[in-house]
Scaffold this active site. Structure first.
Site, PDB file in Angstrom:
ATOM      1  N   SER A  88     -14.053  30.054  49.260  1.00 41.82           N
ATOM      2  CA  SER A  88     -12.972  31.036  49.359  1.00 41.82           C
ATOM      3  C   SER A  88     -12.799  31.767  48.041  1.00 41.82           C
ATOM      4  O   SER A  88     -13.007  31.183  46.963  1.00 41.82           O
ATOM      5  CB  SER A  88     -11.677  30.291  49.702  1.00 41.82           C
ATOM      6  N   TYR A 106      -5.406  23.318  47.694  1.00 37.91           N
ATOM      7  CA  TYR A 106      -6.401  23.828  48.651  1.00 37.91           C
ATOM      8  C   TYR A 106      -7.578  24.456  47.904  1.00 37.91           C
ATOM      9  O   TYR A 106      -8.746  24.146  48.149  1.00 37.91           O
ATOM     10  CB  TYR A 106      -5.748  24.848  49.601  1.00 37.91           C
ATOM     11  N   LYS A 120     -11.819  23.498  47.387  1.00 38.07           N
ATOM     12  CA  LYS A 120     -12.977  24.383  47.590  1.00 38.07           C
ATOM     13  C   LYS A 120     -13.896  24.339  46.367  1.00 38.07           C
ATOM     14  O   LYS A 120     -15.113  24.246  46.502  1.00 38.07           O
ATOM     15  CB  LYS A 120     -12.509  25.822  47.855  1.00 38.07           C
TER      16      LYS A 120
END
Ligand code: NAD
Ligand code: WQD
Length: 340
Positions: free
Chosen positions: A126, A150, A154
Site C-alpha cells: 500500500s 496497519y 505492510k
C-alpha cells in the site's frame, strides 16, 4: 501461458475483480478467504460473470494446515496475496489483532508455498508505507515511514518478502503499492461492500448519493492543495486488476516493488462534484475538522510499473465514479440485498 493461481482474499473488493480478470485471461483461479470482510455473494458473482465454477475454500490463513490442504488439492503455480485486515483506525485500536493476522497469515502462506515448491508471489502492499511523503509524485525509492499499525504490517511483510527472496533465489516476488482503489466492475454486480460506516471517501460519497446517508463530512479545507481539500491518486479497480496480471507476466527472480497509481491527483471536492455529475444526484457536504493522521496529498510516480510491467492505469475519475455509482445504485445494500 495459462497457470493455476491461488488468490487469497479473493472474495474481497480488489481480489474479486482480479479473480475475474485472471479467469478472463485464461488462468485457473483458486480462491481462499475466511469471509471476515466479504460475502459468499461475491464468489457467486465471480462464477456468474466468468461462467466458471471457480474453486472456493473458506479458510483462515491463520490455520496453516487448512491452507496446506488447499495446496495439496490444487496444482498451484503462483499466488496473489490480498487477504488481510485493512482498516487504519481499527489498527490503531487493535494493533495486536493487525500484527497477528497480517503477519502470521503471510508467514503461513510463505511457508506453505515453500513446502509445496511454489515460488511466485504478488503481494498487496500500500502507498500507506510512505506515510507523509517528502517527494511528490512518490517514487518507489522514497523514504518509507508508516504512521499506523496497519501500514507497519505492510512494510514488515515487504521486509519479510525481501529477506525470503534474498535467502533462496528460486523466489520471484512482486510487491505492489496501491494508491487509492475505487470503481467497480462495469456489470454493476461486483463492487466494494464495506461493513458498517465506510472509512474511505468514495464508498461514503456513494452511500450519500444513493440516500443511505445524509451528507459527506469533508475532513478540512485548509490543506496546502488547490482547493484546500485532500488530494489523492484514485485508481480504477480494473486497472489495479490488470496491474496484477502485468506483475505476474513480468515477474523476475528476487523481490521487486512497484507503485500502482495513475499519477493524477483529485481533491475531495473533485470526487463530490464528479459523483453529482455521473449520478445526477445531489451530494450534500459539510466541511469539518481534519481527520487525525491524514496528509494533504498522495500521488504516485507510476513510471517504474509503466516501463518494467508495460502497464498503465488508463481510466479517469469520471469512469471510476460512474462505475462505482452503477454498482451502488444497482446494489444499494451491497451483497446483502435483503437488508433495509
Ligand atoms: P477486502 O477487505 O475487501 O479484502 C480482503 C479479504 O481478505 C476479505 O475478503 C477478507 O474476508 C479476507 N481476509 C481477511 N483476513 C483473512 C484471513 N486471516 N484469512 C483469510 N482471508 C482473510 O480488502 P481490499 O480492499 O480488497 O484489499 C485487498 C488487499 O489490498 C488488502 O491486503 C489491503 O490491505 C490491500 N490494500 C487495499 C487498499 C484499499 O484502499 N482498498 C489500498 C492499498 C492496499
Ligand atoms: C481520501 C481523502 C480524506 C472520508 C486510506 C488508507 C490507506 C489506503 C487507502 C489501504 C482524504 C478525505 C475521507 C470522508 C473525507 N488503504 N475524506 N471524508 O486516507 O488516502 O487512504 O485508504 O492500504 O492506507 O489510509 O483514503 O478514502 O480514507 O480518504 O473528507 O468521509 O478523503 O481526508 O483526503 P486515504 P480515504
Amino acid at each position: 501461458m495459462s497457470q493455476t493461481i491461488l488468490v487469497t482474499g479473493g472474495a474481497g473488493y480488489i481480489g474479486s475483480h482480479t479473480a475475474v480478470a485472471l479467469t478472463e485471461r485464461g488462468h485457473n483461479v483458486v480462491i481462499v478467504d475466511n469471509l471476515d470482510n466479504s460475502s459468499i455473494g461475491a464468489i457467486e458473482t465471480i462464477r456468474r460473470l466468468t461462467g466458471k465454477e471457480i474453486p472456493f475454500h473458506e479458510v483462515d490463513l491463520l490455520d496453516s494446515d487448512a491452507l496446506g490442504a488447499v495446496f495439496d488439492e490444487h496444482p498451484i503455480e503462483s499466488v496473489i496475496h490480498f487477504a488481510g485486515l485493512k482498516a487504519v483506525g481499527e489498527s490503531v485500536e487493535k494493533p495486536l489483532s493487525y500484527y497477528q493476522t497480517n503477519l502470521i497469515s503471510t508467514m503461513n502462506l510463505l511457508q506453505q508455498m515453500e513446502n509445496h515448491h511454489v515460488w511466485q508471489l504478488v503481494f498487496s502492499s500500500s502507498a500507506t508505507v510512505y506515510g507523509d511523503p517528502e517527494i511528490l509524485p512518490i517514487p518507489e525509492s522514497a523514504k518509507t515511514g508508516p504512521t499506523n499499525p496497519y501500514g507497519q504490517t505492510k512494510l514488515m511483510i515487504e521486509d519479510i518478502c525481501r529477506d525470503v527472496a534474498a535467502a533462496d533465489d528460486r523466489w520471484q516476488i512482486s510487491l505492489l503499492r496501491y494508491f487509492n482503489p475505487v470503481g467497480a466492475h462495469p456489470s454493476g454486480d461486483l463492487g466494494e461492500d464495506p461493513q458498517g460506516i465506510p472509512n474511505n471517501l468514495v464508498p461514503f460519497v456513494m452511500q450519500v448519493a444513493v440516500g443511505r446517508r445524509e451528507q459527506v463530512n469533508v475532513f478540512g479545507n485548509d490543506w496546502d492543495t488547490s482547493d484546500g481539500t485532500g488530494v489523492r491518486d484514485y485508481i480504477h479497480v480494473l486497472d489495479l486488476a490488470s496491474g496484477h496480471l502485468a506483475a505476474l507476466e513480468n515477474i523476475e527472480a528476487g523481490c521487486d516493488v512497484f507503485n500502482l497509481g495513475t499519477g493524477n491527483g483529485s481533491s475531495v471536492l473533485d470526487v463530490i462534484k464528479t459523483t453529482e455529475h455521473v449520478s445526477g444526484q445531489a451530494v450534500p457536504f459539510e466541511i469539518i475538522e481534519r481527520r487525525e493522521g491524514d496528509i494533504a496529498t498522495s500521488l504516485a510516480d507510476p513510471r517504474k510499473a509503466n516501463d518494467k510491467l508495460a502497464w498503465r492505469a488508463d481510466r479517469n475519475l469520471e469512469v471510476m465514479l460512474a462505475d462505482s455509482w452503477h454498482w451502488q445504485s444497482r446494489h444499494p445494500n451491497g451483497y446483502a440485498e435483503s437488508e433495509s
